[in-house]
Structures are given as C-alpha cells and as structure tokens.
Write an enzyme that holds these catalytic residues in place. Sequence first.
Site, PDB file in Angstrom:
ATOM      1  N   LYS A 166     -11.186  -8.050  29.036  1.00  0.00           N
ATOM      2  CA  LYS A 166     -12.415  -8.251  28.407  1.00  0.00           C
ATOM      3  C   LYS A 166     -12.883  -6.993  27.743  1.00  0.00           C
ATOM      4  CE  LYS A 166     -12.783 -12.448  30.622  1.00  0.00           C
ATOM      5  NZ  LYS A 166     -12.757 -13.912  29.868  1.00  0.00           N
ATOM      6  N   HIS A 285      -2.105 -21.551  29.540  1.00  0.00           N
ATOM      7  CA  HIS A 285      -3.362 -21.714  29.812  1.00  0.00           C
ATOM      8  C   HIS A 285      -4.021 -22.981  29.057  1.00  0.00           C
ATOM      9  CE1 HIS A 285      -7.984 -20.959  28.960  1.00  0.00           C
ATOM     10  NE2 HIS A 285      -7.792 -20.037  29.820  1.00  0.00           N
TER      11      HIS A 285
END
Length: 471
Positions: A166, A285
């Site tokens: 992130k 994912h």
Amino acid sequence: SVGFKAGVKEYKLTYYTPEYETKDTDILAAFRVTPQPGVPPEEAGAAVAAESSTGTWTTVWTDGLTSLDRYKGRCYGIEPVPGEEDQYIAYVAYPLDLFEEGSVTNMFTSIVGNVFGFKALRALRLEDLRIPTAYIKTFQGPPHAIQVERDKLNKYGRPLLGCTIKPKLGLSAKNYGRAVYECLRGGLDFTKDDENVNSQPFMRWRDRFLFCAEALYKAQAETGEIKGHYLNATAGTCEEMIKRAVFARELGVPIVMHDYLTGGFTANTSLAHYCRDNGLLLHIHRAMHAVIDRQKNHGMHFRVLAKALRLSGGDHXHAGTVVGKLXGERDITLGFVDLLRDDFIDKDRSRGIYFTQDWVSLPGVLPVRSGGIHVWHMPALTEIFGDDAVLQFGGGTLGHPWGNAPGAVANRVALEACVKARNEGRDLAVEGNEIIREASKWSPELAAACEGWKAIRFNFKAVDTLDKPSS
C-alpha cells in the site's frame, strides 16, 4: 390437422421430473429460486432447468430432430427454504454431454448464462454445484498443489505470511520495490501486487517486475529464506498477460498473480497451463466476486466460484477471513475452504455444502485470508485455518508505527509464537491473547504492534449467513 403443433406449454410438463434418479456423470446444481407471485415453485424450478439447457419459450419443430430426453436438464427436487417466504431450493441435473470438456467458460455459459434474467423469477441464486469426476478429469486444475508449493519454498509446518503493498496505486516502481524489500527482509514469505495494479502511467509493469525481483533477491540473500512477490500479470489481452508471465519466468521469480473474475476464465485457464509448464506458482485474486455473490437471494455463491477456480487453475485464492473487515461467516467460510484444499468433501448443509464433492486428486488450492487483520487476530487465524493457508496482512504490516520491516517482524514473531503454542498443546482460542502478550515481551516490534491495534474492531454482521427456520 396435419403438421406441427406449435404453442406455449408449461415447462413442468417436460422439465420437472421428481422421479429422476441422478447419474454419477450428471452435473448437479442447487438453485435458490424466488418465483414471481402466482408462479408455482415446480414451474419455476422446471423453467430454470429448461432455460439453462435445451428449452425455449415455445415448442419448436427442430425438437423432433434430437432426443430431448437425453440432453435436457431436469428439475428433480424442490424444497422450501426454512425461515424464508417464497424461496425454494430447486435441484437440477444436467447431462454431461451438454458441456465442453475442460471449459469453465462453457459450463457457466450454460448453467448461469441466460436464465438469471428470466421473467417468471423474481430472483435466482446458484448455491452449489456437484462437478462429476468424469468432468473434473478433463481439467488440468491448479498449476502445482499445496505440497509442491511447500517443497518449492522450503516452508513447512505453519501458515505462510503475506502483505499487500500500500498505497495500492501511486507509488513509483522504485519506491514500490523498496516497500517489497522491507517487508520480505522483516520476515514475510510473500508480498503482493494489489488487484488493480496492472500497468498504469505512474508504474509500468516491466519496471515494477524488475524492481520487485531485485527486492526479493536482496531479501533472500539477507535472510536465507525463499521469498516471493505476486507479480500481477492481469492485462487487457490474453497475449499481453502471457507476455508478462514470460518476463516473470525469465526473471526467475517463483510466483505470478491473476484477477480471475475480471480477467475471465478463459484467460485464467490459459495462464494456469503456462504456469504449470514453466514452474510458476499462480496467486489468484477474486476482485469483483461480491458483485456476483453478495446478495443472498440472487447471483452465485462464492463456493461455486471457488470450485470453478479449482477447475480453471490457481495455487492461492482469496477466500474470506471470518475475522477482520471482509464478510465471511465461520461455518460457510470453512466449507468453501475445504472445497479448495481437500480431496473429498461430504455434503454438509450446516456449512452450506449441498453435494458431496470428490476432486479425484485434482491439486488443492491454498486459501488466502486478508482484509483488516492484524497481530491480535493471529491466534484465531492459526486455530481456524490450520497450516495450509496464506495469512495476508496489508495495513497490519505497513501500518506498524515503526515502518514496514518492523511490521513484518511483528507478524512473523506472532505467527511463530502461535504455532509453537499450538504444537505444545495450548488452546489458542482460550489463551491466544496471553500467547501474543508473552511473545511481545521479547519482541519490541510485536509490542508496538499490539499497542497500535489493541482497540481496532470491525463489528458488522456477516451478510452471508446460513438459513435458519423461523422460530
């Protein structure tokens, strides 16, 4: 009169067959059906069977050119949903000849492709599928398998640790690589591209791949452990996706990544075949899954998407946490975790599993837990999911007050402490907090993490719940 008698007739006359005995080669489906007012449940169930197999809204003369009895889907059972008005579970059997071998794309196009817009239904949800062993054997499945992955990585007897880098968007490739290095150096096994990191103007894919490879080789040299970074190969075309996977293989990294729902099953299966042929692990994912599986009465349950992924191929798949910020009720989540990992899963309605599923040695998939988890969750995660899982702490690593590497250290120390305590026979559910506190006495990084996240809670009710009879 001579000729063909056209006209509309009720679906249930042809497609509702409660006397039918299912075959071992049938694909079986459990649909949650909400009929429109005035439509009997048998007619609604038969309509689903018809519209997802051989039927159309009228009788057509070409019906006489084939054996509909051989090819039609059949609604062979209807049961009311406990505690819900006007909802029914319709069981439908499809003959295997309706489906192309080795194609998840074709399987879904047939079973869920058209019928969900059907006017006789207010809502429709596919709850579960039984994939027959004869059909499973036409798929390659996951590129490697859980044991093969452990052997490649030389990591045994514990869950694997990961972290999503992130901020997910906006970092340059070099700064991104630096964040990867810090996390891997601190003790994580993997770092991860976010699902929407592909190849944007601020960070093109080739630059990211190069800096991440440099980071993981540097971390490997310093720690003596094998490291990986999930390089997201998802792209706008299959050709571009394979090109990125080829570059990852040339860099010698162990794993690539794909967004299997937005990328599509055809692309995913192609990538899974490439990964097996070239020794790459494949992290999956599930971006976009909640668009499909979030509503309880319409769409498709994630356990069906999980089964489809195991057929299409992936070594890791995101699968809810039970704790943290993303929804997942414990029994239901453990149900589809078993469907990903185990070779044989018995029917168990208390966990939402409608059919017994035999995977006939198709490789298993490591479930990935992520989303709002931190060190205080470690005992629960270790107890609930056991060794064969990937625990992914994004903010729970990068949000550490001292930075990425100390955040990684805190997670690794917490995990090792929980595994050690479990192996000594201690009850993680009862003693979990105490185990973490003990470990934090000799790990300042863990102590700082414990202090930072002691008050964090995500107290929302799970959306995905089991049906319970109204009292």
